[in-house]
Design a protein around this motif. Structure first.
Motif, PDB file in Angstrom:
ATOM      1  N   LEU A  19      45.159  44.010  43.345  1.00 37.69           N
ATOM      2  CA  LEU A  19      44.839  42.586  43.283  1.00 37.69           C
ATOM      3  C   LEU A  19      44.137  42.217  41.974  1.00 37.69           C
ATOM      4  CD1 LEU A  19      43.614  41.963  46.955  1.00 37.69           C
ATOM      5  CD2 LEU A  19      45.803  41.268  45.930  1.00 37.69           C
ATOM      6  N   ILE A  20      43.260  43.100  41.509  1.00 35.57           N
ATOM      7  CA  ILE A  20      42.517  42.798  40.274  1.00 35.57           C
ATOM      8  C   ILE A  20      43.413  42.938  39.051  1.00 35.57           C
ATOM      9  CG2 ILE A  20      40.594  43.483  38.782  1.00 35.57           C
ATOM     10  CD1 ILE A  20      39.173  44.466  41.376  1.00 35.57           C
ATOM     11  N   VAL A  21      44.167  44.028  38.987  1.00 32.67           N
ATOM     12  CA  VAL A  21      45.006  44.247  37.802  1.00 32.67           C
ATOM     13  C   VAL A  21      46.127  43.212  37.729  1.00 32.67           C
ATOM     14  CG1 VAL A  21      46.811  45.808  38.655  1.00 32.67           C
ATOM     15  CG2 VAL A  21      45.844  46.162  36.368  1.00 32.67           C
ATOM     16  N   ALA A  22      46.461  42.591  38.862  1.00 34.20           N
ATOM     17  CA  ALA A  22      47.473  41.531  38.858  1.00 34.20           C
ATOM     18  C   ALA A  22      47.087  40.397  37.913  1.00 34.20           C
ATOM     19  CB  ALA A  22      47.670  40.989  40.277  1.00 34.20           C
ATOM     20  N   ASN A  23      45.778  40.178  37.727  1.00 37.65           N
ATOM     21  CA  ASN A  23      45.319  39.123  36.820  1.00 37.65           C
ATOM     22  C   ASN A  23      45.878  39.289  35.410  1.00 37.65           C
ATOM     23  OD1 ASN A  23      43.686  37.939  38.811  1.00 37.65           O
ATOM     24  ND2 ASN A  23      41.959  39.266  38.311  1.00 37.65           N
ATOM     25  N   LEU A  24      46.160  40.551  35.028  1.00 36.42           N
ATOM     26  CA  LEU A  24      46.684  40.822  33.691  1.00 36.42           C
ATOM     27  C   LEU A  24      48.108  40.319  33.508  1.00 36.42           C
ATOM     28  CD1 LEU A  24      45.645  44.549  33.201  1.00 36.42           C
ATOM     29  CD2 LEU A  24      44.737  42.616  31.936  1.00 36.42           C
ATOM     30  N   SER A 138      49.250  53.761  43.214  1.00 41.94           N
ATOM     31  CA  SER A 138      50.329  53.044  43.884  1.00 41.94           C
ATOM     32  C   SER A 138      49.938  51.578  44.072  1.00 41.94           C
ATOM     33  CB  SER A 138      50.631  53.687  45.236  1.00 41.94           C
ATOM     34  OG  SER A 138      51.657  52.984  45.904  1.00 41.94           O
ATOM     35  N   GLY A 139      48.713  51.360  44.553  1.00 38.04           N
ATOM     36  CA  GLY A 139      48.236  49.986  44.722  1.00 38.04           C
ATOM     37  C   GLY A 139      48.163  49.251  43.403  1.00 38.04           C
ATOM     38  N   LEU A 140      47.678  49.949  42.372  1.00 39.67           N
ATOM     39  CA  LEU A 140      47.541  49.322  41.060  1.00 39.67           C
ATOM     40  C   LEU A 140      48.904  48.902  40.500  1.00 39.67           C
ATOM     41  CD1 LEU A 140      45.067  50.453  38.363  1.00 39.67           C
ATOM     42  CD2 LEU A 140      47.405  49.972  37.703  1.00 39.67           C
ATOM     43  N   LEU A 141      49.872  49.798  40.599  1.00 38.63           N
ATOM     44  CA  LEU A 141      51.181  49.493  40.028  1.00 38.63           C
ATOM     45  C   LEU A 141      51.945  48.465  40.856  1.00 38.63           C
ATOM     46  CD1 LEU A 141      52.173  53.040  38.809  1.00 38.63           C
ATOM     47  CD2 LEU A 141      51.602  51.073  37.406  1.00 38.63           C
ATOM     48  N   ILE A 142      51.764  48.499  42.184  1.00 37.03           N
ATOM     49  CA  ILE A 142      52.381  47.458  43.005  1.00 37.03           C
ATOM     50  C   ILE A 142      51.768  46.099  42.658  1.00 37.03           C
ATOM     51  CG2 ILE A 142      52.575  46.573  45.369  1.00 37.03           C
ATOM     52  CD1 ILE A 142      52.925  49.510  46.256  1.00 37.03           C
ATOM     53  N   GLY A 143      50.460  46.091  42.366  1.00 39.48           N
ATOM     54  CA  GLY A 143      49.811  44.847  41.929  1.00 39.48           C
ATOM     55  C   GLY A 143      50.387  44.335  40.626  1.00 39.48           C
ATOM     56  N   ILE A 144      50.631  45.250  39.689  1.00 39.24           N
ATOM     57  CA  ILE A 144      51.220  44.870  38.407  1.00 39.24           C
ATOM     58  C   ILE A 144      52.583  44.219  38.615  1.00 39.24           C
ATOM     59  CG2 ILE A 144      52.225  45.788  36.268  1.00 39.24           C
ATOM     60  CD1 ILE A 144      50.010  47.907  36.278  1.00 39.24           C
ATOM     61  N   LEU A 145      53.392  44.859  39.450  1.00 37.13           N
ATOM     62  CA  LEU A 145      54.755  44.374  39.649  1.00 37.13           C
ATOM     63  C   LEU A 145      54.806  43.168  40.585  1.00 37.13           C
ATOM     64  CD1 LEU A 145      56.232  47.936  39.992  1.00 37.13           C
ATOM     65  CD2 LEU A 145      56.619  46.386  38.072  1.00 37.13           C
ATOM     66  N   GLY A 146      54.023  43.220  41.655  1.00 34.33           N
ATOM     67  CA  GLY A 146      54.013  42.113  42.606  1.00 34.33           C
ATOM     68  C   GLY A 146      53.469  40.835  41.997  1.00 34.33           C
ATOM     69  N   SER A 147      52.561  40.968  41.031  1.00 32.88           N
ATOM     70  CA  SER A 147      51.984  39.787  40.386  1.00 32.88           C
ATOM     71  C   SER A 147      53.063  38.950  39.720  1.00 32.88           C
ATOM     72  CB  SER A 147      50.942  40.207  39.340  1.00 32.88           C
ATOM     73  OG  SER A 147      51.547  40.953  38.296  1.00 32.88           O
ATOM     74  N   ARG A 148      54.071  39.596  39.177  1.00 31.63           N
ATOM     75  CA  ARG A 148      55.143  38.870  38.492  1.00 31.63           C
ATOM     76  C   ARG A 148      55.993  38.082  39.496  1.00 31.63           C
ATOM     77  NH1 ARG A 148      55.229  44.108  35.724  1.00 31.63           N
ATOM     78  NH2 ARG A 148      54.449  43.839  33.612  1.00 31.63           N
TER      79      ARG A 148
END
Length: 387
Positions: A19-24, A138-148
């Protein structure tokens, strides 16, 4: 006494990291909309993504080493206050310049998930370390991809500013949960902040495996950043699709990201040199597929799955290598590694935008392919120093 890491806290860390890394990454599918708002070129608006990634690198460099010195809860409070203010500032920006500045601070404060990775390594034994790192990643990378996916849809339906307002609310709620549930760790380091920062150079200078991991990570993430920065332009030019479809490609990247737990477990059983070799080959293959897919949605989908799986495997293996040494300085060695990783990302964003503007999609594909081949060459030349 160091608390044991329960599965509930481990998965909370994983979800929070995402959730946090999604901000990027909210801004990447929105670049066309932002360019239209401010009347600027594609190359100019790419500076929003560049600024965010540079901010992340600076956050890693100046905040994350504090994980070896200060309570994680103290860092949490400072970080979230600045993050929430930066998100609000981005939402109300009236110029591209103010959005670029706000984006820098969004990136700066979104580095905090990288405290969760060494925390997971610290709270688990050696046999379970790969699994724990894999779950958080896994959570971090899903956040990266899901954010888009999320930002692409919200941007097209409600406007890009709404995405930043939504992210602000989400971060307020998350802060409350983390303050309540996250174990409090009090590190033993007694030196000054200046000495703490100076020790980064010591670890960089004396650990060849750390330097190699940082270089591999930087090259891999440079390629991925070039891809995601320019995908939105390819979608519009070749297929006539907007930000929703561009963001939806994150769904296919999640398939690769879900391999994190598997990769983490393999790290506990399989030679890390082999895992790095296979990861680099996957990245090279993915860019070969991209080079032939300027007008093929299926080819782009296949490439996205492979590039995210390849980078995921490379990244987790890199981190497992660096965390196996210097347990008293896991945050600092992770800082060195991740600063290199995101400097590579910022470079990839810049080079990707230039390659697109001058040579189109084939230029981006050749750039990504060259970066991936460089990982393979570096690994084959120096694999004896990898671990």
């Amino acid at each position: 006494m160091t608390p044991k890491l329960s599965n509930s806290v481990l998965y909370l860390m994983s979800i929070s990291a995402g959730l946090i890394v999604a901000n990027l990454y909210y801004n990447q599918p929105l670049l066309n909309l932002i360019a239209d708002t401010f009347g600027v070129t594609e190359a100019s608006v790419s500076n929003v993504a560049l600024s965010t990634q540079l901010g992340y690198a600076f956050g890693l460099l100046f905040i994350n080493p504090l994980g070896d010195k200060l309570s994680n809860h103290k860092i949490l409070i400072f970080d979230f206050i600045v993050m929430i203010v930066a998100l609000i500032a981005a939402a109300i920006s009236q110029s591209l310049f103010s959005l670029i500045i706000s984006s820098f601070f969004i990136g700066f404060t979104s580095a905090i998930p990288q405290l969760f990775v060494p925390m997971a390594a610290q709270l688990t034994d050696e046999k379970g370390r790969g699994r724990a790192i894999g779950i958080v990643m896994s959570g971090l990378l899903i956040g990266i991809l899901g954010s888009r996916i999320i930002s692409g849809y919200i941007g097209e339906v409600f406007g890009w500013r709404v995405m930043y307002y939504a992210a602000t609310v989400l971060m307020v709620v998350l802060f409350v949960i983390l303050k309540w549930k996250l174990p409090k760790l009090n590190p033993d380091y007694q030196g000054t902040y200046g000495k703490l920062m100076a020790s980064l150079w010591h670890y960089f200078k004396t650990e060849p495996s750390l330097r190699l991991a940082a270089l591999r990570g930087a090259l891999g993430f440079a390629g991925l950043s070039a891809f995601w920065t320019t995908l939105v332009f390819l979608m519009e030019d070749s297929f006539g699709y907007g930000s929703t479809i561009s963001g939806a490609f994150g769904v296919f990247g999640i398939v690769g990201a879900l391999g994190a737990t598997v990769v983490g477990k393999l790290n506990d059983k399989v030679s890390k040199n082999k895992l790095i070799l296979y990861s680099a080959i996957l990245l090279v293959v993915s860019w070969f597929i991209f080079s032939m897919s300027a007008h093929s949605i299926f080819g782009l989908i296949l490439g996205v799955v492979l590039i995210d799986l390849g980078l995921q495997a490379l990244h987790i293996t890199n981190q497992n290598i660096i965390f196996s040494k210097n347990p008293e300085a896991r945050n600092r060695v992770n800082t060195i590694y991740m600063v290199g990783f995101f400097i590579g990302g910022a470079l990839g964003t810049t080079l990707g935008a230039i390659a697109w503007q001058d040579y189109g999609w084939i230029g981006v594909s050749y750039l990504g392919g060259a970066l991936s081949i460089a990982i393979l060459i570096v690994h084959l030349m120096f694999k004896k120093k990898t671990i």
